[in-house]
Scaffold this motif. Sequence first.
Motif, PDB file in Angstrom:
ATOM      1  N   GLY A  60       0.796  -1.229   0.000  1.00 47.01           N
ATOM      2  CA  GLY A  60       0.000   0.000   0.000  1.00 47.01           C
ATOM      3  C   GLY A  60       0.822   1.269   0.000  1.00 47.01           C
ATOM      4  O   GLY A  60       0.266   2.354   0.137  1.00 47.01           O
ATOM      5  N   GLU A  61       2.149   1.159  -0.149  1.00 48.71           N
ATOM      6  CA  GLU A  61       3.034   2.322  -0.075  1.00 48.71           C
ATOM      7  C   GLU A  61       2.785   3.103   1.208  1.00 48.71           C
ATOM      8  O   GLU A  61       2.734   4.334   1.212  1.00 48.71           O
ATOM      9  CB  GLU A  61       2.819   3.236  -1.299  1.00 48.71           C
ATOM     10  CG  GLU A  61       3.000   2.545  -2.637  1.00 48.71           C
ATOM     11  CD  GLU A  61       4.331   2.870  -3.291  1.00 48.71           C
ATOM     12  OE1 GLU A  61       4.895   3.928  -3.017  1.00 48.71           O
ATOM     13  OE2 GLU A  61       4.811   2.027  -4.060  1.00 48.71           O
ATOM     14  N   ALA A  62       2.610   2.384   2.316  1.00 41.17           N
ATOM     15  CA  ALA A  62       2.227   3.033   3.577  1.00 41.17           C
ATOM     16  C   ALA A  62       3.435   3.570   4.338  1.00 41.17           C
ATOM     17  O   ALA A  62       3.297   4.498   5.128  1.00 41.17           O
ATOM     18  CB  ALA A  62       1.461   2.042   4.442  1.00 41.17           C
ATOM     19  N   CYS A  63       4.597   2.999   4.115  1.00 39.07           N
ATOM     20  CA  CYS A  63       5.770   3.372   4.911  1.00 39.07           C
ATOM     21  C   CYS A  63       6.407   4.649   4.393  1.00 39.07           C
ATOM     22  O   CYS A  63       6.388   4.930   3.201  1.00 39.07           O
ATOM     23  CB  CYS A  63       6.812   2.256   4.865  1.00 39.07           C
ATOM     24  SG  CYS A  63       6.209   0.733   5.560  1.00 39.07           S
ATOM     25  N   ALA A  64       6.970   5.411   5.309  1.00 40.65           N
ATOM     26  CA  ALA A  64       7.724   6.611   4.957  1.00 40.65           C
ATOM     27  C   ALA A  64       9.129   6.485   5.533  1.00 40.65           C
ATOM     28  O   ALA A  64       9.396   5.624   6.368  1.00 40.65           O
ATOM     29  CB  ALA A  64       7.028   7.852   5.495  1.00 40.65           C
ATOM     30  N   LEU A  65      10.015   7.344   5.073  1.00 46.98           N
ATOM     31  CA  LEU A  65      11.400   7.343   5.523  1.00 46.98           C
ATOM     32  C   LEU A  65      11.456   7.557   7.037  1.00 46.98           C
ATOM     33  O   LEU A  65      10.795   8.448   7.562  1.00 46.98           O
ATOM     34  CB  LEU A  65      12.158   8.451   4.801  1.00 46.98           C
ATOM     35  CG  LEU A  65      13.657   8.303   4.658  1.00 46.98           C
ATOM     36  CD1 LEU A  65      13.968   7.123   3.767  1.00 46.98           C
ATOM     37  CD2 LEU A  65      14.250   9.557   4.094  1.00 46.98           C
ATOM     38  N   GLY A  66      12.212   6.727   7.743  1.00 49.98           N
ATOM     39  CA  GLY A  66      12.387   6.906   9.173  1.00 49.98           C
ATOM     40  C   GLY A  66      11.391   6.153  10.035  1.00 49.98           C
ATOM     41  O   GLY A  66      11.516   6.170  11.258  1.00 49.98           O
ATOM     42  N   ASP A  67      10.390   5.504   9.430  1.00 50.54           N
ATOM     43  CA  ASP A  67       9.433   4.728  10.218  1.00 50.54           C
ATOM     44  C   ASP A  67      10.117   3.490  10.810  1.00 50.54           C
ATOM     45  O   ASP A  67      10.983   2.892  10.173  1.00 50.54           O
ATOM     46  CB  ASP A  67       8.263   4.254   9.351  1.00 50.54           C
ATOM     47  CG  ASP A  67       7.339   5.386   8.939  1.00 50.54           C
ATOM     48  OD1 ASP A  67       7.578   6.521   9.369  1.00 50.54           O
ATOM     49  OD2 ASP A  67       6.388   5.124   8.187  1.00 50.54           O
ATOM     50  N   VAL A  68       9.711   3.110  12.000  1.00 51.78           N
ATOM     51  CA  VAL A  68      10.149   1.840  12.576  1.00 51.78           C
ATOM     52  C   VAL A  68       9.100   0.799  12.213  1.00 51.78           C
ATOM     53  O   VAL A  68       7.921   0.962  12.543  1.00 51.78           O
ATOM     54  CB  VAL A  68      10.309   1.949  14.108  1.00 51.78           C
ATOM     55  CG1 VAL A  68      10.641   0.586  14.704  1.00 51.78           C
ATOM     56  CG2 VAL A  68      11.405   2.944  14.450  1.00 51.78           C
ATOM     57  N   VAL A  69       9.512  -0.236  11.494  1.00 55.02           N
ATOM     58  CA  VAL A  69       8.554  -1.218  10.988  1.00 55.02           C
ATOM     59  C   VAL A  69       8.975  -2.621  11.395  1.00 55.02           C
ATOM     60  O   VAL A  69      10.132  -2.882  11.705  1.00 55.02           O
ATOM     61  CB  VAL A  69       8.424  -1.160   9.442  1.00 55.02           C
ATOM     62  CG1 VAL A  69       7.856   0.164   8.996  1.00 55.02           C
ATOM     63  CG2 VAL A  69       9.752  -1.424   8.771  1.00 55.02           C
ATOM     64  N   MET A  70       7.990  -3.536  11.382  1.00 52.51           N
ATOM     65  CA  MET A  70       8.263  -4.951  11.567  1.00 52.51           C
ATOM     66  C   MET A  70       8.173  -5.607  10.200  1.00 52.51           C
ATOM     67  O   MET A  70       7.184  -5.409   9.490  1.00 52.51           O
ATOM     68  CB  MET A  70       7.245  -5.572  12.507  1.00 52.51           C
ATOM     69  CG  MET A  70       7.420  -7.062  12.659  1.00 52.51           C
ATOM     70  SD  MET A  70       6.180  -7.803  13.700  1.00 52.51           S
ATOM     71  CE  MET A  70       4.813  -7.862  12.569  1.00 52.51           C
ATOM     72  N   ILE A  71       9.215  -6.354   9.830  1.00 50.85           N
ATOM     73  CA  ILE A  71       9.172  -7.057   8.548  1.00 50.85           C
ATOM     74  C   ILE A  71       9.076  -8.557   8.819  1.00 50.85           C
ATOM     75  O   ILE A  71       9.676  -9.071   9.747  1.00 50.85           O
ATOM     76  CB  ILE A  71      10.381  -6.717   7.649  1.00 50.85           C
ATOM     77  CG1 ILE A  71      11.705  -6.952   8.364  1.00 50.85           C
ATOM     78  CG2 ILE A  71      10.292  -5.286   7.164  1.00 50.85           C
ATOM     79  CD1 ILE A  71      12.911  -6.718   7.468  1.00 50.85           C
ATOM     80  N   VAL A  72       8.268  -9.227   7.992  1.00 52.72           N
ATOM     81  CA  VAL A  72       7.964 -10.643   8.171  1.00 52.72           C
ATOM     82  C   VAL A  72       8.482 -11.392   6.954  1.00 52.72           C
ATOM     83  O   VAL A  72       8.257 -10.960   5.825  1.00 52.72           O
ATOM     84  CB  VAL A  72       6.436 -10.845   8.308  1.00 52.72           C
ATOM     85  CG1 VAL A  72       6.115 -12.289   8.637  1.00 52.72           C
ATOM     86  CG2 VAL A  72       5.873  -9.920   9.367  1.00 52.72           C
ATOM     87  N   PRO A  73       9.172 -12.519   7.157  1.00 53.22           N
ATOM     88  CA  PRO A  73       9.645 -13.275   5.998  1.00 53.22           C
ATOM     89  C   PRO A  73       8.487 -13.831   5.179  1.00 53.22           C
ATOM     90  O   PRO A  73       7.437 -14.165   5.715  1.00 53.22           O
ATOM     91  CB  PRO A  73      10.477 -14.413   6.613  1.00 53.22           C
ATOM     92  CG  PRO A  73      10.173 -14.424   8.054  1.00 53.22           C
ATOM     93  CD  PRO A  73       9.603 -13.098   8.427  1.00 53.22           C
ATOM     94  N   CYS A  74       8.663 -13.893   3.879  1.00 45.87           N
ATOM     95  CA  CYS A  74       7.627 -14.415   2.996  1.00 45.87           C
ATOM     96  C   CYS A  74       8.305 -15.086   1.813  1.00 45.87           C
ATOM     97  O   CYS A  74       9.521 -15.102   1.709  1.00 45.87           O
ATOM     98  CB  CYS A  74       6.700 -13.287   2.524  1.00 45.87           C
ATOM     99  SG  CYS A  74       7.545 -12.075   1.505  1.00 45.87           S
ATOM    100  N   GLN A  75       7.501 -15.615   0.923  1.00 44.63           N
ATOM    101  CA  GLN A  75       8.033 -16.232  -0.295  1.00 44.63           C
ATOM    102  C   GLN A  75       8.768 -15.173  -1.105  1.00 44.63           C
ATOM    103  O   GLN A  75       8.354 -14.020  -1.154  1.00 44.63           O
ATOM    104  CB  GLN A  75       6.868 -16.793  -1.102  1.00 44.63           C
ATOM    105  CG  GLN A  75       7.284 -17.722  -2.199  1.00 44.63           C
ATOM    106  CD  GLN A  75       6.077 -18.315  -2.902  1.00 44.63           C
ATOM    107  OE1 GLN A  75       4.957 -18.173  -2.437  1.00 44.63           O
ATOM    108  NE2 GLN A  75       6.317 -18.958  -4.021  1.00 44.63           N
ATOM    109  N   ARG A  76       9.878 -15.566  -1.728  1.00 44.54           N
ATOM    110  CA  ARG A  76      10.699 -14.601  -2.456  1.00 44.54           C
ATOM    111  C   ARG A  76       9.878 -13.901  -3.533  1.00 44.54           C
ATOM    112  O   ARG A  76       9.247 -14.543  -4.368  1.00 44.54           O
ATOM    113  CB  ARG A  76      11.896 -15.314  -3.090  1.00 44.54           C
ATOM    114  CG  ARG A  76      12.926 -14.377  -3.667  1.00 44.54           C
ATOM    115  CD  ARG A  76      14.150 -15.132  -4.080  1.00 44.54           C
ATOM    116  NE  ARG A  76      14.972 -15.532  -2.941  1.00 44.54           N
ATOM    117  CZ  ARG A  76      15.892 -14.757  -2.382  1.00 44.54           C
ATOM    118  NH1 ARG A  76      16.070 -13.532  -2.827  1.00 44.54           N
ATOM    119  NH2 ARG A  76      16.602 -15.186  -1.378  1.00 44.54           N
TER     120      ARG A  76
END
Length: 95
Positions: A60-76
């Motif tokens: 959704g293009e929700a993230c902006a520069l400097g945000d602290v995010v959680m990333i989850v592994p997924c299929q390549r």
Amino acid sequence: GGGPEPPPPPRRYPKGALVGTVVSDKMQKTVNVSVDRYRLVPKYRKRVRYTRKFMAHDEGEACALGDVVMIVPCQRISKNKHFMVGEIIRPKGVL
């Protein structure tokens, strides 16, 4: 063993999830997330910071520069993109 095992305690992060800071959002539907890891050096009892950057899919293009995010592994998804942005933990400028 006897009986059913007790359920594991509730965990905030899914398995393999990492928390990092968005360092680039210039790509389409992709953000670059910098993840810091700390390791204790036994000899000096000091911790050393190791940084690694991961590309993460941001539909959704929700993230902006400097945000602290959680990333989850997924299929390549592409050659070097195998994480998805799970949630935005803290937007930039919010304490």
